[in-house]
Design a protein around this motif. Structure first.
Motif, PDB file in Angstrom:
ATOM      1  N   VAL A   8       9.978  56.263  -5.035  1.00  0.00           N
ATOM      2  CA  VAL A   8      10.645  56.020  -3.931  1.00  0.00           C
ATOM      3  C   VAL A   8      10.036  56.312  -2.575  1.00  0.00           C
ATOM      4  CG1 VAL A   8      13.054  55.860  -2.196  1.00  0.00           C
ATOM      5  CG2 VAL A   8      12.651  55.933  -4.921  1.00  0.00           C
ATOM      6  N   ASP A   9       9.124  55.729  -1.872  1.00  0.00           N
ATOM      7  CA  ASP A   9       8.344  55.849  -0.396  1.00  0.00           C
ATOM      8  C   ASP A   9       9.464  56.200   0.533  1.00  0.00           C
ATOM      9  OD1 ASP A   9       5.791  56.380  -1.914  1.00  0.00           O
ATOM     10  OD2 ASP A   9       5.374  54.229  -1.748  1.00  0.00           O
ATOM     11  N   LEU A  10       8.847  57.389   1.578  1.00  0.00           N
ATOM     12  CA  LEU A  10      10.097  56.906   2.452  1.00  0.00           C
ATOM     13  C   LEU A  10       9.147  56.919   3.516  1.00  0.00           C
ATOM     14  CD1 LEU A  10      12.568  57.985   4.353  1.00  0.00           C
ATOM     15  CD2 LEU A  10      12.160  59.580   4.291  1.00  0.00           C
ATOM     16  N   GLY A  56      13.274  51.640  12.407  1.00  0.00           N
ATOM     17  CA  GLY A  56      14.045  53.199  12.253  1.00  0.00           C
ATOM     18  C   GLY A  56      12.749  53.721  11.060  1.00  0.00           C
ATOM     19  N   TYR A  57      13.660  54.025   9.796  1.00  0.00           N
ATOM     20  CA  TYR A  57      13.272  54.087   8.269  1.00  0.00           C
ATOM     21  C   TYR A  57      13.040  53.563   7.294  1.00  0.00           C
ATOM     22  CZ  TYR A  57      11.517  59.152  10.827  1.00  0.00           C
ATOM     23  OH  TYR A  57      11.101  59.848  11.441  1.00  0.00           O
ATOM     24  N   GLY A  58      12.395  53.246   6.478  1.00  0.00           N
ATOM     25  CA  GLY A  58      13.036  52.416   5.436  1.00  0.00           C
ATOM     26  C   GLY A  58      12.338  53.075   3.782  1.00  0.00           C
ATOM     27  N   ILE A  59      12.188  52.659   2.944  1.00  0.00           N
ATOM     28  CA  ILE A  59      11.674  52.701   1.558  1.00  0.00           C
ATOM     29  C   ILE A  59      11.098  51.645   0.525  1.00  0.00           C
ATOM     30  CG2 ILE A  59      13.700  55.124   1.671  1.00  0.00           C
ATOM     31  CD1 ILE A  59      14.912  52.844  -0.786  1.00  0.00           C
ATOM     32  N   ALA A  60      10.158  51.967   0.399  1.00  0.00           N
ATOM     33  CA  ALA A  60       9.122  50.872  -0.829  1.00  0.00           C
ATOM     34  C   ALA A  60       9.374  51.701  -1.957  1.00  0.00           C
ATOM     35  CB  ALA A  60       7.757  51.336  -0.696  1.00  0.00           C
ATOM     36  N   VAL A  61       9.768  51.367  -3.088  1.00  0.00           N
ATOM     37  CA  VAL A  61       9.341  51.812  -4.586  1.00  0.00           C
ATOM     38  C   VAL A  61       8.281  50.940  -5.412  1.00  0.00           C
ATOM     39  CG1 VAL A  61      11.180  51.258  -7.053  1.00  0.00           C
ATOM     40  CG2 VAL A  61      12.043  51.708  -4.820  1.00  0.00           C
ATOM     41  N   CYS A 121      19.125  42.743 -12.556  1.00  0.00           N
ATOM     42  CA  CYS A 121      19.304  44.286 -12.012  1.00  0.00           C
ATOM     43  C   CYS A 121      20.039  44.464 -11.195  1.00  0.00           C
ATOM     44  CB  CYS A 121      18.466  45.376 -12.602  1.00  0.00           C
ATOM     45  SG  CYS A 121      18.499  47.073 -11.781  1.00  0.00           S
ATOM     46  N   PRO A 122      21.403  45.744 -10.451  1.00  0.00           N
ATOM     47  CA  PRO A 122      21.857  45.343  -9.763  1.00  0.00           C
ATOM     48  C   PRO A 122      21.262  46.233  -8.346  1.00  0.00           C
ATOM     49  CG  PRO A 122      23.076  45.949 -10.913  1.00  0.00           C
ATOM     50  CD  PRO A 122      22.116  45.697 -11.977  1.00  0.00           C
ATOM     51  N   TYR A 123      19.878  47.180  -9.168  1.00  0.00           N
ATOM     52  CA  TYR A 123      19.460  48.068  -8.244  1.00  0.00           C
ATOM     53  C   TYR A 123      18.389  46.403  -7.867  1.00  0.00           C
ATOM     54  CZ  TYR A 123      21.376  52.325  -8.134  1.00  0.00           C
ATOM     55  OH  TYR A 123      21.866  53.769  -7.515  1.00  0.00           O
ATOM     56  N   SER A 124      17.698  45.203  -7.927  1.00  0.00           N
ATOM     57  CA  SER A 124      16.881  44.677  -7.839  1.00  0.00           C
ATOM     58  C   SER A 124      17.647  43.423  -7.315  1.00  0.00           C
ATOM     59  CB  SER A 124      16.391  44.437  -9.348  1.00  0.00           C
ATOM     60  OG  SER A 124      15.374  45.213  -9.749  1.00  0.00           O
ATOM     61  N   ASN A 125      18.618  43.421  -7.297  1.00  0.00           N
ATOM     62  CA  ASN A 125      19.146  42.538  -6.482  1.00  0.00           C
ATOM     63  C   ASN A 125      19.283  42.631  -5.347  1.00  0.00           C
ATOM     64  OD1 ASN A 125      19.018  39.822  -8.795  1.00  0.00           O
ATOM     65  ND2 ASN A 125      21.019  40.513  -9.771  1.00  0.00           N
ATOM     66  N   ASN A 132      14.456  42.829   0.721  1.00  0.00           N
ATOM     67  CA  ASN A 132      14.947  43.776   1.938  1.00  0.00           C
ATOM     68  C   ASN A 132      14.276  44.944   1.320  1.00  0.00           C
ATOM     69  OD1 ASN A 132      17.336  42.401   2.239  1.00  0.00           O
ATOM     70  ND2 ASN A 132      18.020  43.111   0.517  1.00  0.00           N
ATOM     71  N   ILE A 133      12.787  45.637   0.741  1.00  0.00           N
ATOM     72  CA  ILE A 133      12.272  46.402   0.639  1.00  0.00           C
ATOM     73  C   ILE A 133      11.238  46.356  -0.390  1.00  0.00           C
ATOM     74  CG2 ILE A 133      13.954  48.230   1.148  1.00  0.00           C
ATOM     75  CD1 ILE A 133      13.336  48.834  -1.333  1.00  0.00           C
ATOM     76  N   ALA A 134      10.312  46.285  -0.204  1.00  0.00           N
ATOM     77  CA  ALA A 134       9.013  46.720  -0.905  1.00  0.00           C
ATOM     78  C   ALA A 134       8.920  47.315  -2.223  1.00  0.00           C
ATOM     79  CB  ALA A 134       7.514  46.563  -0.902  1.00  0.00           C
ATOM     80  N   VAL A 135       9.374  46.190  -3.523  1.00  0.00           N
ATOM     81  CA  VAL A 135       9.372  46.809  -4.791  1.00  0.00           C
ATOM     82  C   VAL A 135       8.006  46.214  -5.452  1.00  0.00           C
ATOM     83  CG1 VAL A 135      11.177  46.380  -6.863  1.00  0.00           C
ATOM     84  CG2 VAL A 135      11.898  46.866  -4.696  1.00  0.00           C
ATOM     85  N   ASP A 136       8.099  47.411  -6.263  1.00  0.00           N
ATOM     86  CA  ASP A 136       6.344  46.727  -7.635  1.00  0.00           C
ATOM     87  C   ASP A 136       6.660  46.939  -8.367  1.00  0.00           C
ATOM     88  OD1 ASP A 136       3.511  45.998  -7.482  1.00  0.00           O
ATOM     89  OD2 ASP A 136       3.198  48.025  -8.211  1.00  0.00           O
TER      90      ASP A 136
END
Length: 139
Positions: free
Chosen positions: A84-86, A92-97, A122-126, A131-135
């Protein structure tokens, strides 16, 4: 437009004080953590680590849930590693996974199909989709 729940199956209740240098706990006493800023001094975890743990566990649960649809069994030593990147964003700030998934003993095509189906439910995927980058990669 947000997706609404058809039915509430469970509600997690938590309490945090002190922000990144504080503490957090669940109302049932099963989780109690000391928090500290990522990469900084101090003892404790941080929200990004907690997010990674939650996403990894949830994704593995989703894999188990969709396995019958794919026609496979999830090997006991299947693992989901999260990074998990911050960082700063224009808002402001965000995350990528990044999720790296290891499914020992399962044919690669079947493992990729299993992961693709799990990502749909997956609830987290949904929650993170669009909203954020997920690879996601299958190792």
């Amino acid at each position: 437009m947000p997706t609404s729940l058809d039915k509430v199956l469970y509600t997690a209740k938590t309490h945090a004080v002190g922000g990144r240098e504080g503490t957090a706990r669940s109302d049932d006493g099963r989780v109690e953590v000391k928090l500290s800023s990522p990469g900084g001094p101090g003892q404790g975890t941080n929200p990004e680590q907690l997010f990674g743990i939650g996403y990894s566990a949830c994704f593995l649960g989703a894999m188990k849930a969709v396995a019958p649809k794919v026609g496979v069994s999830v090997p006991a030593d299947t693992a989901v590693d999260a990074e998990v990147d911050l960082g700063p964003t224009s808002l402001g700030y965000g995350i990528a996974v990044r999720l790296k998934i290891t499914v020992p003993g399962l044919e690669r095509a079947k493992a990729e199909q299993l992961v693709a189906e799990a990502h749909k439910v997956c609830p987290y995927s949904n929650a993170t989709r669009n909203n954020i980058a997920v690879d996601i990669t299958v190792q």
